[in-house]
Write a protein that holds these residues in place. Structure first.
Motif, short mmCIF file in Angstrom:
data_model
loop_
_atom_site.label_atom_id
_atom_site.label_comp_id
_atom_site.label_asym_id
_atom_site.label_seq_id
_atom_site.Cartn_x
_atom_site.Cartn_y
_atom_site.Cartn_z
N ARG A 174 0.85 -1.20 0.00
CA ARG A 174 0.00 0.00 0.00
C ARG A 174 0.89 1.24 0.00
O ARG A 174 1.75 1.40 0.88
N ASP A 232 0.37 8.58 -2.13
CA ASP A 232 0.98 9.68 -2.86
C ASP A 232 0.40 10.99 -2.34
O ASP A 232 -0.79 11.26 -2.50
N CYS A 268 -1.47 13.86 -5.01
CA CYS A 268 -1.42 12.78 -6.02
C CYS A 268 -1.87 13.22 -7.40
O CYS A 268 -1.75 12.47 -8.36
N GLY A 326 -3.62 10.89 -9.95
CA GLY A 326 -3.53 9.54 -9.37
C GLY A 326 -2.84 8.52 -10.25
O GLY A 326 -3.04 7.32 -10.08
N LEU A 359 1.53 6.02 -9.38
CA LEU A 359 1.91 4.74 -8.76
C LEU A 359 1.64 3.58 -9.72
O LEU A 359 0.49 3.31 -10.06
N GLU A 395 1.31 -0.28 -11.31
CA GLU A 395 0.85 -1.59 -10.82
C GLU A 395 2.07 -2.43 -10.51
O GLU A 395 3.13 -2.21 -11.11
N PRO A 416 -2.74 1.84 -4.73
CA PRO A 416 -2.53 3.29 -4.62
C PRO A 416 -3.51 4.01 -3.70
O PRO A 416 -4.72 3.76 -3.74
N TYR A 417 -2.96 4.90 -2.88
CA TYR A 417 -3.76 5.82 -2.07
C TYR A 417 -3.26 7.23 -2.36
O TYR A 417 -2.10 7.40 -2.76
N GLY A 418 -4.12 8.22 -2.16
CA GLY A 418 -3.68 9.58 -2.47
C GLY A 418 -4.33 10.62 -1.58
O GLY A 418 -5.38 10.41 -0.98
N MET A 463 -7.98 5.11 -8.31
CA MET A 463 -7.40 4.35 -7.20
C MET A 463 -8.35 3.28 -6.66
O MET A 463 -7.92 2.20 -6.26
#
Ligand SMILES: [Zn+2]
Length: 261
Positions: free
Chosen positions: A102, A105, A108, A111, A114, A116, A120-122, A137
């Motif tokens: 996990r 960003d 972000c 988005g 990031l 694969e 992704p989190y932002g 995301m």
């Protein structure tokens, strides 16, 4: 306009020396008398930043300024090629560092940063960008939050992330220590905060003076050297490892992994 009156964002000291050669118009760049950190002393308050100095607007002004001023970084074909190469390398680096973990960003945008198989989190302050990032995301198992960085970070549990990206972000943050402390809390032990900031210690900054590409008024509010970034990171509980140690003197950016011990 409502301006801030900042203490040193790194150590909290009040005393500072002005750095007139890097100040512009009414924006005051100064150096902390206690720890040597270089910062913008009087940026606009956050609300003004959102209203009057939104990134998109200052970008336009900066582009105009750069067109009329010669710098060592004129965007020629070779530079554009290098930037594409760097983006590809960065995706590879993130895969190597974070595997399928996990990763958050900060700032972000859309988005898309990031690769694969990362989850992704932002965090994104612009509503329009946040909505697009969140959709992207969620499809991959993560999500984005619409908030300022410190608030957004606080919404995540302790020891939650394998990695956090602060890429072209910390130089904009008026409370960088809070962000580092919160990032440290939200990372798993051994987790990595990847930081990319303009390198105030670069030779190019010394050669080009006020024309250096790292100066952006008033939205770059912190000017890091390797030492001052290390100093701040250490106090937040991180160990700093440069990813570009060999060419750090000629690189306009510092790229570093801050590892949670
Ligand atoms: Zn200081």
């Amino acid at each position: 306009m409502d301006l801030m009156d900042r203490h040193c964002p790194s150590c909290g000291a009040r005393d500072h020396f002005n750095v007139p050669q890097h100040s512009r118009d009414h924006w005051k760049v100064c150096k902390c008398a206690a720890c040597g950190f270089v910062y913008l002393q009087n940026p606009p308050h956050y609300e003004a930043l959102v209203e009057d100095f939104a990134w998109e607007k200052t970008q336009k002004v900066e582009k105009k300024r750069r067109k009329t001023e010669a710098t060592l970084r004129d965007v020629d074909r070779l530079t554009r090629w290098r930037m594409r190469l760097f983006r590809r390398d960065e995706a590879t680096l993130f895969r190597e560092l974070f595997g399928n973990g996990r990763v958050l960003d900060i700032g972000c945008g859309l988005g898309a940063r990031l690769p694969e198989p990362l989850i992704p989190y932002g965090i994104e302050i612009s509503r329009g960008l946040y909505e697009q990032a969140n959709a992207v995301m969620q499809e991959r198992g993560g999500y984005a939050v619409h908030a300022p960085a410190t608030e957004g970070l606080k919404s995540f549990d302790d020891d939650f992330f394998d990695g956090i990206l602060a890429r072209s972000y910390l130089e904009h943050e008026t409370e960088p220590m809070t962000v580092l402390t919160e990032a440290h809390r939200a990372l798993k032990p051994g987790g990595i905060l990847y930081v990319r900031v303009p390198n105030y210690g670069s030779i190019n900054r010394r050669l080009t003076g006020g024309q250096w590409c790292g100066f952006r008024y008033p939205d770059h509010v912190n000017y890091f050297t390797v030492d001052s970034l290390k100093d701040m990171a250490t106090r937040a509980g991180f160990e700093l490892r440069l990813t570009n140690p060999l060419n750090i003197l000629v690189d306009d950016n510092i790229k570093a992994c801050l590892v949670k011990g």
